[in-house]
Scaffold this motif. Structure first.
Motif, PDB file in Angstrom:
ATOM      1  N   VAL A 208       5.686   2.093  12.599  1.00 56.77           N
ATOM      2  CA  VAL A 208       5.075   3.065  11.501  1.00 56.77           C
ATOM      3  C   VAL A 208       4.011   3.295  12.932  1.00 56.77           C
ATOM      4  CG1 VAL A 208       3.246   3.255  10.511  1.00 56.77           C
ATOM      5  CG2 VAL A 208       4.748   1.813   9.347  1.00 56.77           C
ATOM      6  N   VAL A 209       4.001   5.210  12.874  1.00 51.57           N
ATOM      7  CA  VAL A 209       2.972   5.376  13.388  1.00 51.57           C
ATOM      8  C   VAL A 209       1.807   6.327  12.624  1.00 51.57           C
ATOM      9  CG1 VAL A 209       2.737   7.277  15.638  1.00 51.57           C
ATOM     10  CG2 VAL A 209       4.895   5.528  15.145  1.00 51.57           C
TER      11      VAL A 209
ATOM     12  N   GLU B 246      11.237   6.633   3.746  1.00 50.84           N
ATOM     13  CA  GLU B 246      10.408   7.066   2.198  1.00 50.84           C
ATOM     14  C   GLU B 246       8.548   6.997   2.683  1.00 50.84           C
ATOM     15  OE1 GLU B 246      11.245   8.640  -0.849  1.00 50.84           O
ATOM     16  OE2 GLU B 246      12.338   9.614   0.483  1.00 50.84           O
ATOM     17  N   ASN B 247       8.404   5.853   3.227  1.00 50.06           N
ATOM     18  CA  ASN B 247       6.944   4.683   3.352  1.00 50.06           C
ATOM     19  C   ASN B 247       6.722   4.106   4.284  1.00 50.06           C
ATOM     20  OD1 ASN B 247       8.375   2.929   2.051  1.00 50.06           O
ATOM     21  ND2 ASN B 247       7.554   3.295  -0.268  1.00 50.06           N
TER      22      ASN B 247
ATOM     23  N   LYS C 168      13.836   1.955  11.175  1.00 48.64           N
ATOM     24  CA  LYS C 168      13.853   2.928  10.561  1.00 48.64           C
ATOM     25  C   LYS C 168      12.354   3.380  10.158  1.00 48.64           C
ATOM     26  CE  LYS C 168      16.425   3.121   6.210  1.00 48.64           C
ATOM     27  NZ  LYS C 168      16.223   2.633   4.899  1.00 48.64           N
ATOM     28  N   PHE C 169      11.140   5.212  11.176  1.00 48.23           N
ATOM     29  CA  PHE C 169      10.533   4.948  10.899  1.00 48.23           C
ATOM     30  C   PHE C 169       9.426   6.035  10.109  1.00 48.23           C
ATOM     31  CE2 PHE C 169      12.348   8.505  12.378  1.00 48.23           C
ATOM     32  CZ  PHE C 169      11.476   9.850  11.983  1.00 48.23           C
ATOM     33  N   HIS C 170       7.781   5.234  10.243  1.00 44.10           N
ATOM     34  CA  HIS C 170       7.595   5.984   9.437  1.00 44.10           C
ATOM     35  C   HIS C 170       6.141   7.214  10.488  1.00 44.10           C
ATOM     36  CE1 HIS C 170       5.688   8.038   5.812  1.00 44.10           C
ATOM     37  NE2 HIS C 170       4.148   7.237   5.784  1.00 44.10           N
ATOM     38  N   ILE C 171       6.158   7.611   9.786  1.00 43.27           N
ATOM     39  CA  ILE C 171       4.535   8.533  10.420  1.00 43.27           C
ATOM     40  C   ILE C 171       4.042   9.223   9.644  1.00 43.27           C
ATOM     41  CG2 ILE C 171       3.703  10.364  12.278  1.00 43.27           C
ATOM     42  CD1 ILE C 171       6.814  10.199  13.468  1.00 43.27           C
TER      43      ILE C 171
ATOM     44  N   ARG D 164      -3.978  -3.263   6.346  1.00 41.75           N
ATOM     45  CA  ARG D 164      -2.906  -2.550   5.110  1.00 41.75           C
ATOM     46  C   ARG D 164      -1.608  -2.657   5.188  1.00 41.75           C
ATOM     47  NH1 ARG D 164      -4.338   2.378   2.308  1.00 41.75           N
ATOM     48  NH2 ARG D 164      -6.496   1.775   3.119  1.00 41.75           N
ATOM     49  N   LEU D 165      -1.056  -2.440   6.357  1.00 42.15           N
ATOM     50  CA  LEU D 165       0.684  -2.742   7.174  1.00 42.15           C
ATOM     51  C   LEU D 165       0.763  -4.564   7.200  1.00 42.15           C
ATOM     52  CD1 LEU D 165       0.367  -0.007  10.101  1.00 42.15           C
ATOM     53  CD2 LEU D 165       1.583   0.098   7.496  1.00 42.15           C
TER      54      LEU D 165
END
Ligand code: 5AD
Ligand code: SF4
Length: 445
Positions: free
Chosen positions: A47-48, A39-40, A8-11, A68-69
């Protein structure tokens, strides 16, 4: 430490619309590889951060976002830093932020899947090449669109070398994408549900290319070709440079029905002395002349711009001249920034850097004037009947938000309308940042 196989990715894209476009293309590519969008960032295992390097604050934001990641248990997702910070800082990023696994520049993001393979084995992956093979030839074709408005990058890079700007270093030399690729991508976007396309480029109006008959065309020729695509209702473009504003493009605003009456034409300063020091290669007069020509063919055109206050050596008199060009040009909206010295640019080494409190004061005065103009522009559209393309849901029940041809946000309440509809509305009220409208009639989709 090895990272699990991300599913699962989030950009997260920062900065300009070019980054938004790149973010969408990365997303489509990752979906094509079998991943799903989260979603987030908490719900993602990749995470990109698609970053912007244009001003110092934008860079600081990336490092605080990386911090913060980190999750409560001390772990972090696979982290890729993409975009212009990646291009400019390269290896320095994973040195300063060891939790970063991948650093990938704006011309290399089609290689993200390979870089993820490297990262999975626990190694740091870096690719800031500007390869000869264009990413556009490798990315999957455009499919179904989530929104009725789409971006299409037609040109990338910049050869102008304004003395304050990092773009020529991070995005490289000006390159125009080929005509047929653009026409095909636009058709695919429309097939996928887009009704409005915004053509993007750092210097979008510098776009040049041969059409299918081998004739050289400028952006106006491309716009005329896209205007013929059935189902495409609206065309916009940004950002333009005053020196690449051709008579043909001005003329297109007079007779291409789908070309919206909106022009984003940054001037940066109203002082010829500062424009020269900025290496802008246009003058106050030549800028105002373009506006006169544009308003002669399209009197209602909405004007937008970018301004920098506090460029090295800017005197009170220079700044007064910036306020004057704003009064003369009359903007419907604009972006204004405090000058931020960017490492490696000529202006960063210039004498006479301006004190922060002087910049603050100038920015406040400039923004007060621009806000006043924006409010006045909104107010003078009240009572007009115009078409709206509905783009998203509002906060209230049955509320939808769309854009007028002049790129103003307009709110409307109507339970039987949906996103993607074009409706005719009467503009009923205007606020400083948005309008409300009342339905006249629904237009053919
Ligand atoms: N400092 C402040 N603003 C800048 N811009 C570009 N470089 C800088 C800088 N070093 C602004 C310009 C440009 C917009 C995208 O960002 O106004 O048009
Ligand atoms: Fe930067 Fe100037 Fe190029 Fe715009 S035209 S991207 S401000 S160098």
């Amino acid at each position: 430490m090895t990272k699990a196989d991300p599913k699962k990715f989030h950009i997260k894209s920062f900065g300009c619309q070019m980054n938004v476009y790149d973010g969408e293309r990365m997303s489509e590519m990752l979906v094509d590889q079998g991943m799903t969008a989260a979603e987030n960032s908490e719900a993602a295992d990749l995470v990109v951060l698609n970053t912007c390097h244009i001003r110092e604050k934008a860079v600081d934001k990336v490092y605080s976002d990386i911090g913060r990641l980190r999750r409560k248990d001390g772990s972090s997702p696979m982290i890729a830093v993409a975009g212009c910070v990646a291009q400019a800082e390269g290896k320095e990023i994973s040195r300063r932020a060891p939790s970063v696994d991948i650093v990938v520049g704006p011309q290399a993001y089609h290689r993200l899947p390979e870089l993820m393979e490297t990262a999975k084995s626990g190694k740091k992956a870096l690719d800031t090449d500007m390869p000869a093979i264009s990413k556009f030839d490798i990315l999957p074709t455009r499919g179904k669109q989530a929104r009725p408005t789409a971006f299409l990058t037609v040109q990338e890079g910049c050869d102008k070398f304004c003395t304050y700007c990092v773009v020529p270093y991070t995005r490289g030399a000006e390159i125009s994408r080929p005509w047929s690729d653009l026409v095909d991508e636009a058709k695919a976007l429309v097939d996928g549900g887009a009704r409005e396309i915004t053509l993007l480029g750092q210097n979008v109006n510098a776009w040049r290319g041969e059409d299918e008959k081998g004739n050289m065309q400028g952006l106006d020729g491309l716009i005329r070709a896209l205007d013929r695509i059935p189902g495409l209702k609206r065309i916009r473009y940004m950002t333009s440079h005053p020196n690449d504003m051709t008579d043909g493009l001005v003329a297109a605003h007079g007779d291409v029905g789908s070309l919206m009456p909106f022009l984003h034409l940054p001037v940066q300063s109203g002082s010829d002395r500062i424009l020269k020091a900025m290496n802008r290669s246009h003058s106050v007069r030549s800028y105002l002349t373009i506006l006169e020509q544009m308003r002669a063919v399209r009197p209602d055109i909405a004007l937008s711009g970018d301004f920098i206050v506090g460029f090295p050596g800017e005197t009170d008199q220079d700044f007064e001249e910036t306020l004057q060009i704003v009064r003369d040009a009359n903007y419907s909206q604009a972006f204004s920034f405090k000058y931020s010295p960017r490492p490696g640019t000529p202006a960063a080494g210039m004498d006479d850097q301006i004190a922060p409190e002087v910049m603050d004061e100038r920015l406040q005065r400039l923004q007060a004037l621009l806000n006043e103009q924006q409010y006045a522009f909104n107010q003078q559209t009240v009572g007009r009947t115009t078409d709206i393309l509905l783009e998203r849901q509002g906060k209230l029940d049955g509320q939808l938000i769309g854009k007028t041809p002049w790129l103003q946000s307009l709110h409307i309440i109507s339970p039987d309308l949906k996103i993607g509809d074009m409706v005719e509305v009467e503009i009923a009220r205007a606020g400083p940042n948005s309008l409300t409208g009342e339905i006249k009639e629904r237009m053919a989709a």
